[in-house]
Design an enzyme around this catalytic site. Structure first.
Site, PDB file in Angstrom:
ATOM      1  N   HIS A  73       0.848  -1.196   0.000  1.00 42.91           N
ATOM      2  CA  HIS A  73       0.000   0.000   0.000  1.00 42.91           C
ATOM      3  C   HIS A  73       0.881   1.243   0.000  1.00 42.91           C
ATOM      4  O   HIS A  73       1.839   1.352   0.761  1.00 42.91           O
ATOM      5  CB  HIS A  73      -0.914   0.014   1.225  1.00 42.91           C
ATOM      6  N   SER A  74       0.548   2.194  -0.883  1.00 37.41           N
ATOM      7  CA  SER A  74       1.228   3.475  -0.978  1.00 37.41           C
ATOM      8  C   SER A  74       2.728   3.248  -1.222  1.00 37.41           C
ATOM      9  O   SER A  74       3.099   2.610  -2.200  1.00 37.41           O
ATOM     10  CB  SER A  74       0.954   4.297   0.286  1.00 37.41           C
ATOM     11  N   MET A  75       3.615   3.734  -0.351  1.00 39.25           N
ATOM     12  CA  MET A  75       5.036   3.485  -0.539  1.00 39.25           C
ATOM     13  C   MET A  75       5.323   1.997  -0.656  1.00 39.25           C
ATOM     14  O   MET A  75       6.209   1.573  -1.402  1.00 39.25           O
ATOM     15  CB  MET A  75       5.839   4.076   0.624  1.00 39.25           C
ATOM     16  N   ALA A  77       3.715  -0.222  -2.166  1.00 43.81           N
ATOM     17  CA  ALA A  77       3.516  -0.712  -3.532  1.00 43.81           C
ATOM     18  C   ALA A  77       4.807  -0.590  -4.337  1.00 43.81           C
ATOM     19  O   ALA A  77       5.165  -1.488  -5.106  1.00 43.81           O
ATOM     20  CB  ALA A  77       2.395   0.072  -4.212  1.00 43.81           C
ATOM     21  N   SER A 101      -1.603  -0.914  -4.112  1.00 42.55           N
ATOM     22  CA  SER A 101      -2.752  -0.203  -3.535  1.00 42.55           C
ATOM     23  C   SER A 101      -2.379   1.242  -3.235  1.00 42.55           C
ATOM     24  O   SER A 101      -1.327   1.519  -2.647  1.00 42.55           O
ATOM     25  CB  SER A 101      -3.171  -0.908  -2.232  1.00 42.55           C
TER      26      SER A 101
END
Length: 237
Positions: A73-75, A77, A101
């Site tokens: 998720h976010s970083m 990813a 994500s």
């Protein structure tokens, strides 16, 4: 199979406890604990995605006795993507698939916000804006002092990251995002299609950057669908 989860900037492994419960017996869920937080708070945080991906790549070799799927998720990813690239270059134990994500595709131009250069108050204000950390924790001065070094290191890592041209992934990618996330719009997440030679799929959920926290069951169902699809043999002609 194993689902290996990569946290967001400032995040830690326990963030994924609800996902593990939602995925159930479909996979064994592991979460990466980056240095500089919680039980690793005495270690210096990584300040580049390359360093973090290199270290995770080395450590994950001990877990390749089962097929792997990555979720970030976010970083996280971007970290998952770069670890996958390293495994692919090595030539064995490639993940079956990557689930990204709440993060725009690496090929898109970077957005210079330089959050890591802000003062402590500015960093904490960003956490409040993202709404991914309990407000009560951010009022605790001891907690804030504990999380600031790793938070600043994470933001430095992701804000200085630049995508390097090279072979893209041979495994499928699924992109997830919230329909109200200004930093990872549907179009920006859809551009992850450029980073795989295999299949790409999009799933859009209601909510903002931390849409997952409000609907873990739905996210878990989507992940289970991905696990099934990734494990399915691909026909060749």
């Amino acid at each position: 199979m194993r689902l290996v989860c990569f946290p967001h900037a400032g995040g830690a492994a326990p963030f994924y406890h609800p996902l593990a419960a939602a995925v159930g017996e479909a996979a064994e869920v592991l979460a990466v604990q980056y240095p500089g937080r919680q039980d690793r708070r005495d270690e210096p945080a990584c300040v580049s995605i390359a360093e973090l991906a290199d270290r995770v790549h080395d450590e994950i070799q001990a877990w390749t006795d089962r097929p792997l799927v990555f979720f970030g998720h976010s970083m996280g990813a971007v970290v998952g993507y770069e670890v996958t690239r390293r495994m692919q270059r090595q030539g064995d134990h490639n993940p079956l698939g990557l689930i990204v994500s709440g993060r725009r595709a690496p090929c898109l131009p970077s957005v210079e916000r330089n959050i890591h250069l802000r003062g402590d108050v500015g960093l904490i204000d960003e956490l409040r804006r993202q709404n991914g950390t309990a407000a009560s924790l951010l009022e605790d001065e001891e907690v804030v002092r504990m999380i600031l070094p790793s938070l600043r290191g994470d933001y430095r890592a992701i804000e200085t990251y630049r995508h390097q041209e090279g072979p893209e992934l041979t495994c499928p990618i699924t992109g997830l995002t919230g329909d109200e996330d200004p930093g990872a719009t549907v179009e920006q997440v859809a551009a992850w299609e450029n980073h795989t030679h295999a299949a790409f799929e999009m799933r859009v959920f209601p909510g903002g950057h931390f849409y997952l926290s409000e609907q873990w069951d739905a996210v878990g169902a989507a992940v289970r669908d991905c696990l099934t699809a990734f494990a399915r043999p691909v026909a060749t002609y």
